[in-house]
Motif scaffolding. Structure first.
Motif, mmCIF file in Angstrom:
data_model
loop_
_atom_site.group_PDB
_atom_site.id
_atom_site.type_symbol
_atom_site.label_atom_id
_atom_site.label_comp_id
_atom_site.label_asym_id
_atom_site.label_seq_id
_atom_site.Cartn_x
_atom_site.Cartn_y
_atom_site.Cartn_z
ATOM 1 N N VAL A 169 40.275 42.121 38.044
ATOM 2 C CA VAL A 169 40.513 43.234 38.960
ATOM 3 C C VAL A 169 40.325 44.527 38.172
ATOM 4 C CG1 VAL A 169 42.149 44.344 40.519
ATOM 5 C CG2 VAL A 169 42.177 41.843 40.251
ATOM 6 N N VAL A 170 39.369 45.342 38.574
ATOM 7 C CA VAL A 170 39.067 46.586 37.860
ATOM 8 C C VAL A 170 39.924 47.693 38.477
ATOM 9 C CG1 VAL A 170 37.269 48.152 37.091
ATOM 10 C CG2 VAL A 170 36.715 45.741 37.510
ATOM 11 N N LYS A 171 40.942 48.110 37.721
ATOM 12 C CA LYS A 171 41.993 48.950 38.320
ATOM 13 C C LYS A 171 41.488 50.316 38.774
ATOM 14 C CE LYS A 171 43.752 50.184 33.701
ATOM 15 N NZ LYS A 171 44.925 50.078 32.801
ATOM 16 N N GLU A 172 40.501 50.902 38.085
ATOM 17 C CA GLU A 172 39.988 52.217 38.522
ATOM 18 C C GLU A 172 39.265 52.123 39.859
ATOM 19 O OE1 GLU A 172 39.753 52.346 33.956
ATOM 20 O OE2 GLU A 172 39.352 50.893 35.550
ATOM 21 N N GLY A 173 38.841 50.931 40.217
ATOM 22 C CA GLY A 173 38.099 50.743 41.455
ATOM 23 C C GLY A 173 38.958 50.334 42.635
ATOM 24 N N CYS A 174 40.278 50.434 42.497
ATOM 25 C CA CYS A 174 41.202 50.013 43.558
ATOM 26 C C CYS A 174 42.243 51.089 43.841
ATOM 27 C CB CYS A 174 41.929 48.728 43.162
ATOM 28 S SG CYS A 174 40.865 47.317 42.792
ATOM 29 N N ARG A 175 42.630 51.208 45.090
ATOM 30 C CA ARG A 175 43.764 52.021 45.495
ATOM 31 C C ARG A 175 44.477 51.301 46.628
ATOM 32 N NH1 ARG A 175 42.278 54.292 41.569
ATOM 33 N NH2 ARG A 175 42.381 56.512 41.029
ATOM 34 N N GLY A 176 45.789 51.612 46.805
ATOM 35 C CA GLY A 176 46.582 50.887 47.774
ATOM 36 C C GLY A 176 47.108 51.721 48.917
ATOM 37 N N VAL A 177 47.562 51.036 49.967
ATOM 38 C CA VAL A 177 48.179 51.688 51.122
ATOM 39 C C VAL A 177 49.559 52.219 50.748
ATOM 40 C CG1 VAL A 177 49.038 51.334 53.477
ATOM 41 C CG2 VAL A 177 46.903 50.241 52.751
ATOM 42 N N ASN A 178 50.340 51.379 50.081
ATOM 43 C CA ASN A 178 51.689 51.751 49.619
ATOM 44 C C ASN A 178 52.604 52.178 50.763
ATOM 45 O OD1 ASN A 178 51.384 51.258 46.764
ATOM 46 N ND2 ASN A 178 50.065 53.069 46.705
ATOM 47 N N ILE A 179 52.768 51.288 51.740
ATOM 48 C CA ILE A 179 53.788 51.518 52.765
ATOM 49 C C ILE A 179 55.141 51.694 52.081
ATOM 50 C CG2 ILE A 179 55.053 50.438 54.671
ATOM 51 C CD1 ILE A 179 52.412 49.266 55.629
ATOM 52 N N ASN A 180 55.379 50.872 51.074
ATOM 53 C CA ASN A 180 56.501 51.068 50.159
ATOM 54 C C ASN A 180 55.944 51.590 48.841
ATOM 55 O OD1 ASN A 180 58.558 49.829 51.935
ATOM 56 N ND2 ASN A 180 57.336 47.986 51.583
ATOM 57 N N GLU A 181 56.678 52.443 48.173
ATOM 58 C CA GLU A 181 56.149 53.242 47.059
ATOM 59 C C GLU A 181 55.464 52.414 45.979
ATOM 60 O OE1 GLU A 181 57.697 56.638 43.859
ATOM 61 O OE2 GLU A 181 59.083 55.753 45.295
ATOM 62 N N ASN A 182 56.015 51.265 45.625
ATOM 63 C CA ASN A 182 55.494 50.493 44.498
ATOM 64 C C ASN A 182 54.656 49.294 44.915
ATOM 65 O OD1 ASN A 182 56.727 52.121 42.472
ATOM 66 N ND2 ASN A 182 58.681 51.102 42.857
ATOM 67 N N ASP A 183 54.179 49.269 46.151
ATOM 68 C CA ASP A 183 53.457 48.089 46.635
ATOM 69 C C ASP A 183 52.231 47.748 45.788
ATOM 70 O OD1 ASP A 183 55.250 47.595 48.639
ATOM 71 O OD2 ASP A 183 53.989 48.321 50.280
ATOM 72 N N SER A 184 51.473 48.761 45.377
ATOM 73 C CA SER A 184 50.263 48.491 44.602
ATOM 74 C C SER A 184 50.596 47.966 43.207
ATOM 75 C CB SER A 184 49.394 49.746 44.502
ATOM 76 O OG SER A 184 48.834 50.055 45.753
ATOM 77 N N ILE A 185 51.614 48.538 42.589
ATOM 78 C CA ILE A 185 52.042 48.066 41.272
ATOM 79 C C ILE A 185 52.484 46.608 41.362
ATOM 80 C CG2 ILE A 185 53.802 48.321 39.470
ATOM 81 C CD1 ILE A 185 53.765 51.344 40.091
ATOM 82 N N LEU A 186 53.280 46.303 42.377
ATOM 83 C CA LEU A 186 53.755 44.935 42.562
ATOM 84 C C LEU A 186 52.599 43.985 42.866
ATOM 85 C CD1 LEU A 186 56.983 45.649 44.649
ATOM 86 C CD2 LEU A 186 56.856 44.942 42.247
ATOM 87 N N ALA A 187 51.607 44.472 43.614
ATOM 88 C CA ALA A 187 50.443 43.639 43.931
ATOM 89 C C ALA A 187 49.662 43.285 42.670
ATOM 90 C CB ALA A 187 49.541 44.359 44.932
ATOM 91 N N LEU A 188 49.449 44.275 41.799
ATOM 92 C CA LEU A 188 48.739 44.012 40.537
ATOM 93 C C LEU A 188 49.522 43.037 39.666
ATOM 94 C CD1 LEU A 188 47.466 47.614 39.733
ATOM 95 C CD2 LEU A 188 46.049 45.647 40.364
#
Length: 206
Positions: A169-188
């Motif tokens: 997963v190339v992190k610079e190429g991804c962004r999240g919806v983040n309905i909850n603040e840390n959703d993207s961090i938790l997803a990674l």
């Protein structure tokens, strides 16, 4: 063979779209760099697209659901979304600044069930042709980018791992919806826990 998998880089998920992902504009340059790199090396490139009928029941207005809240759709937990990526509309088109790539997979085409993953619907009742196409092109390693980290990227990555692919997963190429603040961090973190390699674009040397 290596494959670049570009997840849902569509107008409705980008700036000004119906389901805009914050900072989505920042993924365009790294994704284009990867498209150029993969094209130069003769590696495989494919993208997924949300391709919903206008009557899709994941849309809050079609199911009397409050946007952003969780309900149930045919026995499966469902977040109610605004109308987005309706088939054959501008919102469903790939963002104009993304470099051209030929191979595409359409998902979320059934009115009755949502499809975050590029491989299966959310109930794993039906599959797309993604796995078949990757196998036909001898792809065993995937580099994944796109929108959104905490939904379609995550579930695509988890299914890819389950199907036996080596996944980056190339992190610079991804962004999240983040309905909850840390959703993207938790997803990674979840993707890493399940076997994905979360990397920076500068780590890609081939």
């Amino acid at each position: 063979m290596k494959g670049l998998l570009i997840v849902d880089m569509q107008n409705d998920f980008c700036a000004g779209g119906a389901l805009e992902v914050k900072e989505s504009e920042h993924v365009i340059e790294p994704i284009n760099k990867l498209i150029e790199k993969f094209n130069k090396n003769g590696d495989f490139i494919i993208g997924t697209l949300d391709w919903h009928p206008k009557e899709h029941k994941s849309f809050g207005e079609n199911s009397n659901g409050e946007i952003g809240k969780i309900g149930e759709l045919n026995g499966i937990p469902q977040i109610w979304w605004p109308v987005h990526c309706v088939e054959n509309t501008f919102g469903a088109q790939i963002h104009k600044e993304i470099l051209f790539f030929e191979n595409k997979i359409y998902k979320g085409t059934s009115i009755e069930i949502d499809s975050y993953s590029g491989f299966f619907d959310n109930g794993r009742l039906k599959s797309t042709n993604l796995h078949k196409i990757l196998c036909e092109n001898n792809v065993d390693t995937l580099y994944v980018v796109g929108l959104a980290t905490d939904y379609c990227v995550k579930f695509t990555v988890l299914d890819a791992i389950d199907l036996g692919y080596k996944v980056y997963v190339v992190k610079e190429g991804c962004r999240g919806v983040n309905i909850n603040e840390n959703d993207s961090i938790l997803a990674l973190e979840n993707m890493e826990k399940m076997g994905a390699h979360v990397i920076s674009i500068k780590d890609i040397k081939f």
